[in-house]
Design a protein around this motif. Structure first.
Motif, PDB file in Angstrom:
ATOM      1  N   CYS A 156      -5.807   1.688  -0.228  1.00  0.00           N
ATOM      2  CA  CYS A 156      -5.493   0.282  -0.480  1.00  0.00           C
ATOM      3  C   CYS A 156      -4.135  -0.072   0.111  1.00  0.00           C
ATOM      4  O   CYS A 156      -3.973  -1.102   0.774  1.00  0.00           O
ATOM      5  N   TYR A 205     -11.056  -6.942   0.733  1.00  0.00           N
ATOM      6  CA  TYR A 205     -10.032  -5.986   1.193  1.00  0.00           C
ATOM      7  C   TYR A 205      -8.844  -6.065   0.242  1.00  0.00           C
ATOM      8  O   TYR A 205      -8.774  -6.958  -0.615  1.00  0.00           O
ATOM      9  N   CYS A 206      -7.911  -5.136   0.383  1.00  0.00           N
ATOM     10  CA  CYS A 206      -6.743  -5.102  -0.502  1.00  0.00           C
ATOM     11  C   CYS A 206      -5.704  -6.109  -0.032  1.00  0.00           C
ATOM     12  O   CYS A 206      -4.850  -5.791   0.809  1.00  0.00           O
TER      13      CYS A 206
END
Length: 314
Positions: free
Chosen positions: A102, A183-184
């Motif tokens: 992440c 997504y992070c």
């Protein structure tokens, strides 16, 4: 020991997260995967092909095309940072991502997004010199200056990413391990922190806000001066040439900064997670696809170079 430190110490810290991705019905799984896979492949072929074209043609070894090649590299980078993981989320049942993965993804995204802001600004300055000071252009905008500006753009991207990742390590994640995103991204991470992210939000506001204000103002000033210069010429051919030279860049800038401003300047509470994801999808997946098309179709030198390369390979 402060209450924040005690809370961090006593919490059950999470080291794995679940990326929810797009909420879709089972029958949409394969069509979505195929669409985004096609977009990713076209994006990579377009951007890497543009880089190869610029590298192989000595006539394109000028500041304008060095900047364009660098933009293509960053677009390929940001697409590869986001899309492969998104494809895995769509296709497989496993939506897990480790804390280290992440952080790497967030660093990579922050680096590429910031570098693109600086590159688009440098390209606006290049167009300003070319149109407003055409006789001085070869003297002012040399390859050496271009490379220095490129180094500063990439260094600025790395530094900005390091700042946010460094400050992010002060947070602990224990409230939830579900990230409502594909997504992070930094804002969804703040939402699941069990430590008050006020300092982190402040850092985003100060640094990201300053970068966006600086780059947008520089681009606006550059194009305002270009507009005044074009109007003064009172030549239809000169006006057409100026808009032909700047049109692709203006379109790219409008799409990129428009989506970023809508995402980060709009109040977060007023936007649903789904809307945030759609905004993010635009500047992480769609714009990297569009940029090589926008710049190639409106650039005679690129098209001529492509034609020559195709003739050699036939």
């Amino acid at each position: 020991m402060s209450n924040e430190d005690m809370e961090k110490e006593n919490a059950t810290l999470l080291t794995e997260f679940i990326l929810t991705g797009f909420i879709h019905q089972a029958e949409w799984q394969i069509p979505l995967f195929l669409v985004f896979l096609a977009i990713y492949l076209i994006t990579m072929v377009g951007n890497l092909g543009l880089i190869a074209l610029i590298c192989n043609d000595s006539h394109l070894h000028t500041p304008m095309y060095l900047l364009l090649g660098s933009l293509a590299f960053v677009d390929a980078w940001i697409s590869s940072t986001i899309t492969p993981k998104m494809l895995a989320i769509i296709l497989t049942k496993s939506k897990m991502i480790s804390l280290s993965e992440c952080m790497i993804q967030l660093f990579s995204f922050s680096f590429s997004a910031t570098t693109e802001c600086f590159l688009l600004t440098t390209m606006a300055y290049d167009r300003y010199v070319a149109i407003c000071k055409p006789l001085l252009y070869p003297v002012v905008m040399t390859n050496r200056l271009c490379i220095r500006l490129l180094v500063l753009s990439f260094a600025g991207g790395v530094l900005h990413a390091c700042i946010h990742i460094g400050v992010l390590f002060r947070l602990a994640f224990c409230n939830s391990n579900i990230i409502h995103h594909f997504y992070c991204d930094i804002m969804p991470l703040f939402k699941i922190s069990c430590i008050d992210p006020f300092i982190n939000v402040l850092m985003v506001f100060i640094f990201s806000g300053s970068i966006q204000v600086f780059t947008i103002l520089t681009i606006l000033v550059s194009y305002t001066l270009i507009l005044f210069t074009v109007v003064k010429k009172k030549s239809l051919q000169g006006i057409k040439k100026a808009f032909s030279t700047c049109g692709a860049h203006l379109l790219s800038v409008s799409l990129y900064f428009g989506s970023l401003l809508f995402m980060y300047v709009s109040p977060g509470s007023a936007q649903a997670d789904g809307q945030n994801m759609m905004d993010s999808l635009f500047y992480t997946v769609i714009i990297p696809l569009l940029n090589p098309i926008i710049y190639s179709l409106r650039n005679k030198k690129v098209l001529d170079s492509l034609a020559k390369m195709l003739k050699r390979n036939v």
